[in-house]
Motif scaffolding. Structure first.
Motif, PDB file in Angstrom:
ATOM      1  N   GLN A   1      -8.268   4.950  -5.149  1.00  0.00           N
ATOM      2  CA  GLN A   1      -8.571   3.539  -4.974  1.00  0.00           C
ATOM      3  C   GLN A   1      -7.843   2.970  -3.756  1.00  0.00           C
ATOM      4  O   GLN A   1      -8.415   2.196  -2.988  1.00  0.00           O
ATOM      5  CB  GLN A   1      -8.188   2.757  -6.232  1.00  0.00           C
ATOM      6  N   VAL A   2      -6.586   3.364  -3.574  1.00  0.00           N
ATOM      7  CA  VAL A   2      -5.822   2.889  -2.422  1.00  0.00           C
ATOM      8  C   VAL A   2      -6.448   3.391  -1.120  1.00  0.00           C
ATOM      9  O   VAL A   2      -6.507   2.664  -0.125  1.00  0.00           O
ATOM     10  CB  VAL A   2      -4.342   3.338  -2.532  1.00  0.00           C
TER      11      VAL A   2
ATOM     12  N   THR B   1       2.553   1.685  -3.364  1.00  0.00           N
ATOM     13  CA  THR B   1       1.595   2.166  -4.355  1.00  0.00           C
ATOM     14  C   THR B   1       1.328   3.653  -4.184  1.00  0.00           C
ATOM     15  O   THR B   1       1.250   4.391  -5.168  1.00  0.00           O
ATOM     16  CB  THR B   1       0.274   1.383  -4.253  1.00  0.00           C
ATOM     17  N   ILE B   2       1.213   4.102  -2.947  1.00  0.00           N
ATOM     18  CA  ILE B   2       1.005   5.529  -2.688  1.00  0.00           C
ATOM     19  C   ILE B   2       2.206   6.348  -3.160  1.00  0.00           C
ATOM     20  O   ILE B   2       2.050   7.382  -3.805  1.00  0.00           O
ATOM     21  CB  ILE B   2       0.729   5.764  -1.188  1.00  0.00           C
TER      22      ILE B   2
ATOM     23  N   VAL C   1       0.843  -1.203   0.000  1.00  0.00           N
ATOM     24  CA  VAL C   1       0.000   0.000   0.000  1.00  0.00           C
ATOM     25  C   VAL C   1       0.874   1.248   0.000  1.00  0.00           C
ATOM     26  O   VAL C   1       0.641   2.184  -0.774  1.00  0.00           O
ATOM     27  CB  VAL C   1      -0.946  -0.005   1.221  1.00  0.00           C
TER      28      VAL C   1
END
Length: 83
Positions: free
Chosen positions: A47-48, A7-8, A4
């Motif tokens: 989305q995250v 991805t951020i 996570v």
């Protein structure tokens, strides 16, 4: 959890890169494409963060309607920005 965060970080850096490219580009159609790429990177962030209601509205407006409107406006003017 590390995925996570990665991805951020990736989406944040990607949106920053696309924003820089859109601002410095002289070809307005390429700038619109970079702006759409920046919007997609923000969509990944939404989305995250699990804000799907905002995500659905953002994709429709920023990637679809906004880009189409800008391409229409550019077609009525000159493609390249004058210095």
């Amino acid at each position: 959890m590390i995925l996570v965060y990665l991805t951020i970080i990736f989406a944040g850096l990607l949106s920053t890169l696309f924003t820089y490219l859109a601002v410095t580009e002289k070809d307005l159609l390429k700038a619109v494409a970079y702006s759409a790429g920046q919007s997609i990177a923000y969509s990944i962030l939404f989305q995250v963060f699990a804000s799907t209601d905002i995500l659905l509205a953002y994709i429709a407006v920023s990637v679809g309607i906004y880009s189409a409107f800008l391409i229409y406006v550019i077609s009525k003017t000159e493609r390249y920005e004058s210095a």
